[in-house]
Scaffold this motif. Sequence first.
Motif, mmCIF file in Angstrom:
data_model
loop_
_atom_site.group_PDB
_atom_site.id
_atom_site.type_symbol
_atom_site.label_atom_id
_atom_site.label_comp_id
_atom_site.label_asym_id
_atom_site.label_seq_id
_atom_site.Cartn_x
_atom_site.Cartn_y
_atom_site.Cartn_z
ATOM 1 N N ALA A 1 0.820 -1.219 0.000
ATOM 2 C CA ALA A 1 0.000 0.000 0.000
ATOM 3 C C ALA A 1 0.851 1.264 0.000
ATOM 4 O O ALA A 1 0.448 2.284 -0.555
ATOM 5 C CB ALA A 1 -0.932 -0.004 1.211
ATOM 6 N N MET A 2 2.030 1.216 0.586
ATOM 7 C CA MET A 2 2.864 2.418 0.665
ATOM 8 C C MET A 2 3.826 2.545 -0.518
ATOM 9 O O MET A 2 4.503 3.555 -0.661
ATOM 10 C CB MET A 2 3.625 2.481 2.002
ATOM 11 N N THR A 3 3.861 1.529 -1.386
ATOM 12 C CA THR A 3 4.746 1.554 -2.544
ATOM 13 C C THR A 3 4.040 2.240 -3.709
ATOM 14 O O THR A 3 2.954 1.810 -4.122
ATOM 15 C CB THR A 3 5.165 0.123 -2.935
ATOM 16 N N PRO A 4 4.621 3.300 -4.258
ATOM 17 C CA PRO A 4 3.964 4.022 -5.354
ATOM 18 C C PRO A 4 3.804 3.144 -6.602
ATOM 19 O O PRO A 4 4.624 2.254 -6.857
ATOM 20 C CB PRO A 4 4.919 5.184 -5.658
ATOM 21 N N ILE B 1 13.368 1.272 3.819
ATOM 22 C CA ILE B 1 12.498 0.793 2.742
ATOM 23 C C ILE B 1 12.645 1.763 1.578
ATOM 24 O O ILE B 1 12.397 2.957 1.720
ATOM 25 C CB ILE B 1 11.025 0.713 3.180
ATOM 26 N N GLU B 2 13.081 1.212 0.466
ATOM 27 C CA GLU B 2 13.326 2.003 -0.741
ATOM 28 C C GLU B 2 12.304 1.625 -1.807
ATOM 29 O O GLU B 2 11.947 0.452 -1.948
ATOM 30 C CB GLU B 2 14.740 1.692 -1.250
ATOM 31 N N ALA B 3 11.856 2.607 -2.558
ATOM 32 C CA ALA B 3 11.007 2.352 -3.729
ATOM 33 C C ALA B 3 11.855 2.602 -4.963
ATOM 34 O O ALA B 3 12.375 3.694 -5.150
ATOM 35 C CB ALA B 3 9.786 3.264 -3.725
ATOM 36 N N ARG B 4 12.011 1.548 -5.776
ATOM 37 C CA ARG B 4 12.785 1.667 -7.019
ATOM 38 C C ARG B 4 11.822 1.610 -8.198
ATOM 39 O O ARG B 4 10.925 0.753 -8.233
ATOM 40 C CB ARG B 4 13.770 0.522 -7.160
ATOM 41 N N PRO B 5 12.030 2.488 -9.192
ATOM 42 C CA PRO B 5 11.182 2.402 -10.388
ATOM 43 C C PRO B 5 11.358 1.043 -11.073
ATOM 44 O O PRO B 5 12.480 0.520 -11.149
ATOM 45 C CB PRO B 5 11.713 3.516 -11.282
ATOM 46 N N ARG B 6 10.257 0.472 -11.495
ATOM 47 C CA ARG B 6 10.321 -0.796 -12.244
ATOM 48 C C ARG B 6 10.893 -0.496 -13.613
ATOM 49 O O ARG B 6 10.570 0.527 -14.226
ATOM 50 C CB ARG B 6 8.938 -1.405 -12.388
ATOM 51 N N THR B 7 11.716 -1.378 -14.101
ATOM 52 C CA THR B 7 12.271 -1.192 -15.446
ATOM 53 C C THR B 7 11.397 -1.911 -16.448
ATOM 54 O O THR B 7 10.844 -2.989 -16.159
ATOM 55 C CB THR B 7 13.710 -1.757 -15.505
ATOM 56 N N ALA B 8 11.238 -1.318 -17.596
ATOM 57 C CA ALA B 8 10.431 -1.925 -18.668
ATOM 58 C C ALA B 8 11.194 -3.124 -19.225
ATOM 59 O O ALA B 8 12.387 -3.032 -19.513
ATOM 60 C CB ALA B 8 10.141 -0.916 -19.768
ATOM 61 N N ALA B 9 10.506 -4.227 -19.394
ATOM 62 C CA ALA B 9 11.163 -5.437 -19.897
ATOM 63 C C ALA B 9 11.068 -5.536 -21.391
ATOM 64 O O ALA B 9 10.279 -5.016 -22.051
ATOM 65 C CB ALA B 9 10.533 -6.673 -19.264
#
Length: 136
Positions: free
Chosen positions: A101-104, A128-136
């Motif tokens: 819930a807290m992850t953008p 706790i770190e939020a990393r942008p997802r990389t496009a596959a």
Amino acid sequence: MILGIGTDLANIDRIAAVLERHGDRFRNRVFTPVEQAKAESRSRAVAATYAKRWAAKEACSKALGTGLRMGISWRDMAVTNLPSGQPTLHLSGWAAERLAAMTPPGHEAVLHLTLTDDHPWAQAFVVIEARPRTAA
């Protein structure tokens, strides 16, 4: 981006006294079987190993922004070690739901954990770190 930071300091002698007084009742309420096996395998540092994991759970609950309330369970946060020895946190149940819930959107949560002890103290620090997802 940083989503949460938590730290905790636990007294090893206090944890040893709780283990002596409550034994398996305490172990089974707070620690997973994997955590118990790790601690019990360290014959010269059983209480210190439990104290570090206790501190990690407290620190994680703080990083989640809740403390130990709102339905979070001690066993929803589990400390394991990579083959290198590096400690890691695994979340389940309500803790995992809170993390999600807290992850953008478009990000993945990464938990960073460090543990240390110097008798009579055990300390844990969680980021706790939020990393942008990389496009596959």
